[in-house]
Design a protein around this motif. Structure first.
Motif, mmCIF file in Angstrom:
data_model
loop_
_atom_site.group_PDB
_atom_site.id
_atom_site.type_symbol
_atom_site.label_atom_id
_atom_site.label_comp_id
_atom_site.label_asym_id
_atom_site.label_seq_id
_atom_site.Cartn_x
_atom_site.Cartn_y
_atom_site.Cartn_z
ATOM 1 N N PRO A 1 -9.730 4.765 0.558
ATOM 2 C CA PRO A 1 -9.598 3.777 -0.374
ATOM 3 C C PRO A 1 -8.124 3.344 -0.466
ATOM 4 O O PRO A 1 -7.167 4.120 -0.040
ATOM 5 C CB PRO A 1 -9.781 4.323 -1.796
ATOM 6 N N VAL A 2 -7.897 2.031 -0.877
ATOM 7 C CA VAL A 2 -6.726 1.221 -0.723
ATOM 8 C C VAL A 2 -6.529 0.876 -2.497
ATOM 9 O O VAL A 2 -7.371 0.212 -2.869
ATOM 10 C CB VAL A 2 -6.605 0.211 0.237
ATOM 11 N N PHE A 3 -5.448 1.185 -2.753
ATOM 12 C CA PHE A 3 -5.017 0.658 -4.214
ATOM 13 C C PHE A 3 -3.821 -0.013 -3.876
ATOM 14 O O PHE A 3 -2.705 -0.070 -3.006
ATOM 15 C CB PHE A 3 -4.605 1.945 -5.200
ATOM 16 N N ALA A 4 -3.395 -0.725 -5.004
ATOM 17 C CA ALA A 4 -2.073 -1.395 -5.231
ATOM 18 C C ALA A 4 -1.275 -1.162 -6.422
ATOM 19 O O ALA A 4 -2.000 -1.157 -7.517
ATOM 20 C CB ALA A 4 -2.099 -3.144 -4.943
ATOM 21 N N VAL A 5 0.029 -1.216 -6.573
ATOM 22 C CA VAL A 5 0.565 -0.972 -7.760
ATOM 23 C C VAL A 5 1.947 -1.836 -7.894
ATOM 24 O O VAL A 5 2.467 -2.148 -6.579
ATOM 25 C CB VAL A 5 1.159 0.315 -8.113
ATOM 26 N N ASP A 6 2.192 -2.548 -8.726
ATOM 27 C CA ASP A 6 3.261 -3.406 -9.077
ATOM 28 C C ASP A 6 4.628 -2.841 -9.558
ATOM 29 O O ASP A 6 4.672 -2.463 -10.595
ATOM 30 C CB ASP A 6 2.834 -4.591 -9.922
ATOM 31 N N ALA A 7 5.385 -2.605 -8.690
ATOM 32 C CA ALA A 7 6.557 -1.660 -9.319
ATOM 33 C C ALA A 7 7.802 -2.203 -8.081
ATOM 34 O O ALA A 7 7.493 -2.511 -7.097
ATOM 35 C CB ALA A 7 6.352 -0.072 -8.814
ATOM 36 N N PRO A 8 9.024 -1.742 -8.434
ATOM 37 C CA PRO A 8 10.086 -1.655 -7.595
ATOM 38 C C PRO A 8 10.017 -1.070 -6.285
ATOM 39 O O PRO A 8 9.351 0.065 -6.187
ATOM 40 C CB PRO A 8 11.304 -1.240 -8.679
ATOM 41 N N LEU A 9 10.271 -1.589 -5.346
ATOM 42 C CA LEU A 9 10.158 -0.932 -3.678
ATOM 43 C C LEU A 9 10.863 0.342 -3.867
ATOM 44 O O LEU A 9 12.191 0.276 -4.188
ATOM 45 C CB LEU A 9 10.145 -2.119 -2.558
ATOM 46 N N PRO A 10 10.252 1.309 -3.439
ATOM 47 C CA PRO A 10 10.862 2.582 -3.199
ATOM 48 C C PRO A 10 11.605 2.556 -1.762
ATOM 49 O O PRO A 10 11.537 1.789 -0.930
ATOM 50 C CB PRO A 10 10.004 3.611 -3.237
ATOM 51 N N ALA A 11 12.789 3.407 -1.971
ATOM 52 C CA ALA A 11 13.410 3.705 -0.670
ATOM 53 C C ALA A 11 12.737 4.576 0.246
ATOM 54 O O ALA A 11 12.550 5.688 -0.078
ATOM 55 C CB ALA A 11 15.120 4.158 -0.834
ATOM 56 N N VAL A 12 12.279 3.555 1.403
ATOM 57 C CA VAL A 12 11.405 4.711 2.335
ATOM 58 C C VAL A 12 12.023 4.585 3.772
ATOM 59 O O VAL A 12 12.022 3.278 4.080
ATOM 60 C CB VAL A 12 9.981 4.055 2.430
ATOM 61 N N PRO A 13 12.601 5.383 4.277
ATOM 62 C CA PRO A 13 13.183 5.310 5.621
ATOM 63 C C PRO A 13 12.268 4.486 6.804
ATOM 64 O O PRO A 13 11.147 4.915 6.694
ATOM 65 C CB PRO A 13 13.552 6.711 5.913
ATOM 66 N N GLY A 14 12.994 3.678 7.591
ATOM 67 C CA GLY A 14 11.952 3.190 8.703
ATOM 68 C C GLY A 14 11.146 1.934 8.091
ATOM 69 O O GLY A 14 10.255 1.298 9.112
ATOM 70 N N THR A 15 11.622 1.600 6.821
ATOM 71 C CA THR A 15 10.660 0.227 6.330
ATOM 72 C C THR A 15 11.944 -0.600 5.912
ATOM 73 O O THR A 15 12.786 -0.582 5.659
ATOM 74 C CB THR A 15 9.959 0.592 5.216
ATOM 75 N N ARG A 16 11.270 -2.206 5.814
ATOM 76 C CA ARG A 16 12.119 -3.207 5.204
ATOM 77 C C ARG A 16 10.973 -4.043 4.336
ATOM 78 O O ARG A 16 9.814 -4.117 4.340
ATOM 79 C CB ARG A 16 12.366 -3.946 6.534
ATOM 80 N N PRO A 17 11.768 -4.562 3.369
ATOM 81 C CA PRO A 17 10.915 -5.637 2.622
ATOM 82 C C PRO A 17 10.377 -6.849 3.157
ATOM 83 O O PRO A 17 11.211 -7.572 3.945
ATOM 84 C CB PRO A 17 11.966 -5.789 1.399
ATOM 85 N N VAL A 18 9.188 -7.254 3.045
ATOM 86 C CA VAL A 18 8.774 -8.581 3.483
ATOM 87 C C VAL A 18 7.782 -9.228 2.381
ATOM 88 O O VAL A 18 7.296 -8.533 1.497
ATOM 89 C CB VAL A 18 7.922 -8.348 4.760
ATOM 90 N N LEU B 1 -0.405 0.427 -1.692
ATOM 91 C CA LEU B 1 0.620 -0.778 -1.453
ATOM 92 C C LEU B 1 1.298 -0.973 -2.615
ATOM 93 O O LEU B 1 0.795 -1.151 -3.625
ATOM 94 C CB LEU B 1 -0.282 -2.099 -0.912
ATOM 95 N N VAL B 2 2.725 -0.759 -2.432
ATOM 96 C CA VAL B 2 3.432 -0.963 -3.354
ATOM 97 C C VAL B 2 3.854 -2.664 -3.339
ATOM 98 O O VAL B 2 4.607 -2.938 -2.438
ATOM 99 C CB VAL B 2 4.755 -0.344 -3.369
ATOM 100 N N LEU B 3 3.865 -3.437 -4.541
ATOM 101 C CA LEU B 3 4.137 -4.907 -4.440
ATOM 102 C C LEU B 3 5.068 -5.100 -5.683
ATOM 103 O O LEU B 3 4.651 -4.495 -6.662
ATOM 104 C CB LEU B 3 2.923 -5.453 -4.384
ATOM 105 N N ASP B 4 6.242 -5.742 -5.268
ATOM 106 C CA ASP B 4 7.322 -5.827 -6.486
ATOM 107 C C ASP B 4 7.162 -7.509 -6.817
ATOM 108 O O ASP B 4 7.669 -8.240 -6.293
ATOM 109 C CB ASP B 4 8.536 -5.456 -6.211
#
Length: 315
Positions: free
Chosen positions: A85-102, A35-38
Motif C-alpha cells: 500500500p501507498v500513503f501520503a502525508v502533508d508535512a515538512p520534508l525530513p532530512a533523508v541522505p541521498g535525496t533532494r526536493p522536487v 510519500l511526504v509532500l510539503d
C-alpha cells in the motif's frame, strides 16, 4: 498506455473498497510506502539524488513524519502491483541522505508512470483537503475521513473530492507541413518577463450546463474572436494546481479570420508555423514580435503535449 499527457500516467490500483476498512488500513499503514509532500513548500517531495530521471523517495511508516497541524494525512493512495500500500502525508520534508526536493510542476514529465500517478494523486488530494476545511452547507469545520477520500462535519454531512473540468485547445489551420500554423496566446494574468514572452494553448473552465466541446467554441471566440470547427478530443490529465481536470482538444480555424483579443484574458496572440514551433522546442531564438523570445509551456503541462501532438501530425 501510449501517447498520454504526462500527468495521465499511473500504475497504482486505487483500491477504493479499502477506504472504509479501518482494520485493513491499520495493517496497511504498518507495511506501507509513504510519500511526504510539503504543501507549504510548493508541494515538494523527496526524490533520489543522482543522475538520470528523478525517482520518488518513499519512506516506511516508521520513518515518515506525521502530518503537520491542520494538514491532511495519512491519505491512502492505493496499492502497488507488488501488493504494497501507498500513503501520503502533508508535512515538512525530513532530512533523508541521498535525496533532494522536487515538485510535480518541475519533474512530472520526467517521472515514471508509477511515480507520476503517485505524486499527481497525492498533490490533487492534498490540495482538495486544504481548500475544504469547512462545510459549504453549514459552515462548520470538517475533518478527513475514509482514509483521506472524504471530509465529514459534526452533524455527519460528508463531502468527497471534486475536480473542476476545464478545456484546453490547440487551434490550427489544418495545413500539413512546415508552413501549417497554430494559434497561441499569452494570458493577461501571467507574470511578464523582459526577455521572454510565453505562449500557450487557449483554455478555460467548462461552465454549468455546457459540454466540453461547447466550451471550446465559446472560449476561443471570447478570447481571440475566432470561430473553430473540426473539434477533436486528444486526451486529458489532472492539473492539481489547485484542482482541475484538463480536457485537451485540437480544433481547426481559418487563419484568415481577424484575431480580436479580449484584453482582460489575453495580452498577446499570434499564429505560429510548425517551423517556428520546432525552432523554439530546439532551443533556437524566435522573435515574439516585440524583441522578446518566444517561450512555450512547461513539458509537464497538457498544453505542451497538444503542441507536440500537432507538430508531429502527418504531412
Amino acid at each position: 498506455m501510449p501517447d498520454l499527457p504526462p500527468l495521465a500516467r499511473t500504475t497504482l490500483d486505487r483500491a477504493a473498497h479499502r477506504r472504509t476498512d479501518r482494520g485493513w488500513l491499520a495493517d496497511a499503514w504498518i507495511r506501507a510506502r509513504v510519500l511526504v509532500l510539503d504543501s507549504a513548500d510548493d508541494g515538494r517531495t523527496l526524490a533520489h539524488a543522482g543522475t538520470g530521471p528523478p525517482r520518488l523517495a518513499l519512506l516506511t511508516s516508521d520513518d515518515a513524519p506525521g502530518p503537520a497541524p491542520g494538514r491532511p494525512g495519512p491519505m491512502f493512495l492505493g496499492v502497488e502491483p507488488d501488493g504494497v500500500p501507498v500513503f501520503a502525508v502533508d508535512a515538512p520534508l525530513p532530512a533523508v541522505p541521498g535525496t533532494r526536493p522536487v515538485s510535480l510542476r518541475e519533474v512530472g514529465h520526467l517521472l515514471s508512470d508509477r511515480d507520476a500517478g503517485i505524486l499527481t494523486t497525492a498533490q490533487a488530494l492534498t490540495n482538495w483537503h486544504l481548500r475544504h476545511g469547512y462545510s459549504p452547507a453549514t459552515g462548520q469545520p470538517t475533518e478527513p475521513d475514509e482514509a483521506g477520500w472524504s471530509r465529514i462535519g459534526p452533524t455527519g454531512g460528508r463531502a468527497w473530492p471534486r475536480t473542476d473540468p476545464a478545456m484546453i485547445v490547440l487551434v490550427h489551420d489544418g495545413l500539413a507541413g512546415p508552413d501549417g500554423r497554430c494559434l497561441l496566446g499569452n494570458n493577461a494574468a501571467w507574470p511578464q518577463s523582459r526577455g521572454r514572452l510565453r505562449f500557450s494553448c487557449l483554455a478555460g473552465f467548462v461552465e454549468p450546463g455546457e459540454s466540453a466541446e461547447a466550451a471550446v467554441l465559446r472560449e476561443v471566440r471570447e478570447e481571440v474572436g475566432v470561430t473553430v470547427d473540426e473539434i477533436a478530443y486528444a486526451g486529458s490529465q489532472s492539473w492539481p494546481f489547485p484542482g482541475s481536470l484538463m480536457l485537451g482538444f485540437l480544433a481547426r480555424a481559418d487563419a484568415a479570420q481577424p484575431v480580436r483579443l479580449d484584453p482582460a484574458e489575453i495580452a498577446h496572440a499570434r499564429w505560429f508555423t510548425r517551423r517556428e514551433i520546432a525552432a523554439v522546442l530546439a532551443g533556437e531564438p524566435v522573435d515574439a514580435g516585440d524583441g522578446r523570445r518566444v517561450g512555450l509551456p512547461t513539458p509537464t503541462s497538457i498544453a505542451y503535449f497538444l503542441i507536440r501532438r500537432w507538430l508531429t501530425l502527418p504531412a
